[in-house]
Design a protein around this motif. Structure first.
Motif, PDB file in Angstrom:
ATOM      1  N   SER A   1      57.283 -19.618   4.342  1.00  0.00           N
ATOM      2  CA  SER A   1      57.302 -18.153   4.430  1.00  0.00           C
ATOM      3  C   SER A   1      58.588 -17.603   5.020  1.00  0.00           C
ATOM      4  O   SER A   1      58.986 -16.476   4.706  1.00  0.00           O
ATOM      5  CB  SER A   1      56.104 -17.662   5.257  1.00  0.00           C
ATOM      6  N   THR A   2      59.244 -18.377   5.877  1.00  0.00           N
ATOM      7  CA  THR A   2      60.466 -17.884   6.515  1.00  0.00           C
ATOM      8  C   THR A   2      61.728 -18.336   5.777  1.00  0.00           C
ATOM      9  O   THR A   2      62.835 -18.010   6.201  1.00  0.00           O
ATOM     10  CB  THR A   2      60.542 -18.368   7.972  1.00  0.00           C
ATOM     11  N   CYS A   3      61.580 -19.089   4.701  1.00  0.00           N
ATOM     12  CA  CYS A   3      62.744 -19.598   3.959  1.00  0.00           C
ATOM     13  C   CYS A   3      63.349 -18.484   3.110  1.00  0.00           C
ATOM     14  O   CYS A   3      62.650 -17.864   2.301  1.00  0.00           O
ATOM     15  CB  CYS A   3      62.334 -20.763   3.067  1.00  0.00           C
ATOM     16  N   SER A   4      64.616 -18.241   3.294  1.00  0.00           N
ATOM     17  CA  SER A   4      65.296 -17.179   2.537  1.00  0.00           C
ATOM     18  C   SER A   4      66.548 -17.677   1.822  1.00  0.00           C
ATOM     19  O   SER A   4      67.187 -16.924   1.116  1.00  0.00           O
ATOM     20  CB  SER A   4      65.678 -16.028   3.471  1.00  0.00           C
ATOM     21  N   THR A   5      66.893 -18.957   2.024  1.00  0.00           N
ATOM     22  CA  THR A   5      68.057 -19.537   1.356  1.00  0.00           C
ATOM     23  C   THR A   5      67.658 -20.877   0.755  1.00  0.00           C
ATOM     24  O   THR A   5      66.627 -21.466   1.123  1.00  0.00           O
ATOM     25  CB  THR A   5      69.220 -19.764   2.339  1.00  0.00           C
TER      26      THR A   5
ATOM     27  N   TYR B   1      64.856 -23.916   2.249  1.00  0.00           N
ATOM     28  CA  TYR B   1      63.798 -24.595   1.494  1.00  0.00           C
ATOM     29  C   TYR B   1      63.993 -26.112   1.538  1.00  0.00           C
ATOM     30  O   TYR B   1      63.038 -26.870   1.739  1.00  0.00           O
ATOM     31  CB  TYR B   1      63.808 -24.124   0.035  1.00  0.00           C
TER      32      TYR B   1
ATOM     33  N   SER C   1      73.595 -21.542   1.078  1.00  0.00           N
ATOM     34  CA  SER C   1      73.292 -20.457   2.013  1.00  0.00           C
ATOM     35  C   SER C   1      73.042 -19.138   1.285  1.00  0.00           C
ATOM     36  O   SER C   1      72.820 -18.109   1.921  1.00  0.00           O
ATOM     37  CB  SER C   1      74.438 -20.291   3.019  1.00  0.00           C
TER      38      SER C   1
ATOM     39  N   ALA D   1      71.048 -16.300  -0.828  1.00  0.00           N
ATOM     40  CA  ALA D   1      69.670 -15.814  -0.778  1.00  0.00           C
ATOM     41  C   ALA D   1      68.866 -16.418  -1.914  1.00  0.00           C
ATOM     42  O   ALA D   1      69.306 -16.464  -3.062  1.00  0.00           O
ATOM     43  CB  ALA D   1      69.656 -14.290  -0.860  1.00  0.00           C
TER      44      ALA D   1
ATOM     45  N   ASN E   1      64.834 -16.427  -3.357  1.00  0.00           N
ATOM     46  CA  ASN E   1      63.466 -15.918  -3.278  1.00  0.00           C
ATOM     47  C   ASN E   1      62.627 -16.618  -4.337  1.00  0.00           C
ATOM     48  O   ASN E   1      62.711 -16.303  -5.519  1.00  0.00           O
ATOM     49  CB  ASN E   1      63.454 -14.405  -3.504  1.00  0.00           C
TER      50      ASN E   1
END
Length: 248
Positions: free
Chosen positions: A54-58, A62, A88, A90, A92
């Motif tokens: 849920s907190t992975c943004s890059t 992941y 690094s 973004a 989604n």
């Protein structure tokens, strides 16, 4: 495997961490065969619902989360300095929880134009392959048998179309189309065709020679290494190591 080198010094060769899944014994010769795989094989039996993403943004986030879940000893990016920014960026992912971690790693590799493997240090490696140079030269004196197959050539894209969640990219070669499957990182992207074009442009005009070669091997080779093979007529073919099987 531990022993002495030519100077009498101790050395240790570690091929990696493998997990035995099957043991067979030949009734006639008593030869024992062990079937073992690394953590990438295990990743195919775990799902994204088992990992807190849920907190992975890059892409890097992941990758790190998956490596930690699988109990690996870290992550390595084998890329040029200018390419490290890819991880690094973004990212989604459109995940439902039913995707396997192996499938998610495949999506990351496709979206970042890399290949991945687990090295002898038990670390998850993502690597950008090289179109120039080669890591190993296999001459006619090195192999026992060689069978060449058709070459595969990636052409420049001239058009990209979307059908559902999948994309097809027509190339400059008449009758040639690159099919790109549904990728969880591209589903929410508003400009996926541009991402696909940029991805394939990176390896445009890349030729991969398909072959079957039996030789003594070299334990120093890693997935993604470019190989030059001397054909029986004295010409050379270039290809990449994408599958590594060790036989003892």
């Amino acid at each position: 495997k531990v022993g002495l080198d030519s100077d009498g010094e101790n050395y240790a060769f570690k091929a990696g961490n493998y997990f035995i899944t099957e043991v067979r014994r030949d009734e006639n010769s008593n030869a024992l065969t062990l079937y073992a795989y690394d953590k990438i094989y295990e990743a195919a039996s775990h799902y994204t619902s088992e990992v807190d993403l849920s907190t992975c943004s890059t892409f890097g986030a992941y990758i790190t989360a998956i490596a930690d879940f699988l109990g690996l000893d870290g992550v390595i990016y084998m890329c040029q300095d200018t390419e490290l920014s890819t991880f690094s960026k973004a990212a989604n992912a459109n995940l439902e929880g039913s995707e396997t971690l192996r499938g998610l790693l495949d999506d990351i590799a496709e979206a970042t134009q890399t290949v991945y493997f687990i090295n002898y240090q038990n670390k998850l490696v993502f690597r950008r392959i090289s179109k120039t140079g080669f890591n190993l030269d296999i001459s006619k004196n090195d192999y026992f048998s060689l069978t060449s197959k058709d070459n595969r050539r990636l052409q420049t894209i001239c058009a990209t179309t979307q059908l559902g969640d999948n994309y097809s990219a027509s190339t400059s070669q008449i009758g040639s189309t690159q099919y790109i499957r549904d990728n969880d990182f591209w589903t929410n992207n508003e400009d996926t065709p541009a991402e696909v074009e940029a991805a394939i442009a990176l390896y445009g005009d890349l030729t991969i020679s398909q072959f079957e070669c039996t030789w003594r091997g070299n334990y120093l080779l890693e997935v993604g290494d470019r190989i030059r093979i001397e054909n029986k007529d004295g010409s050379y073919s270039y290809s990449y190591l994408y599958d590594d099987t060790l036989t003892y």
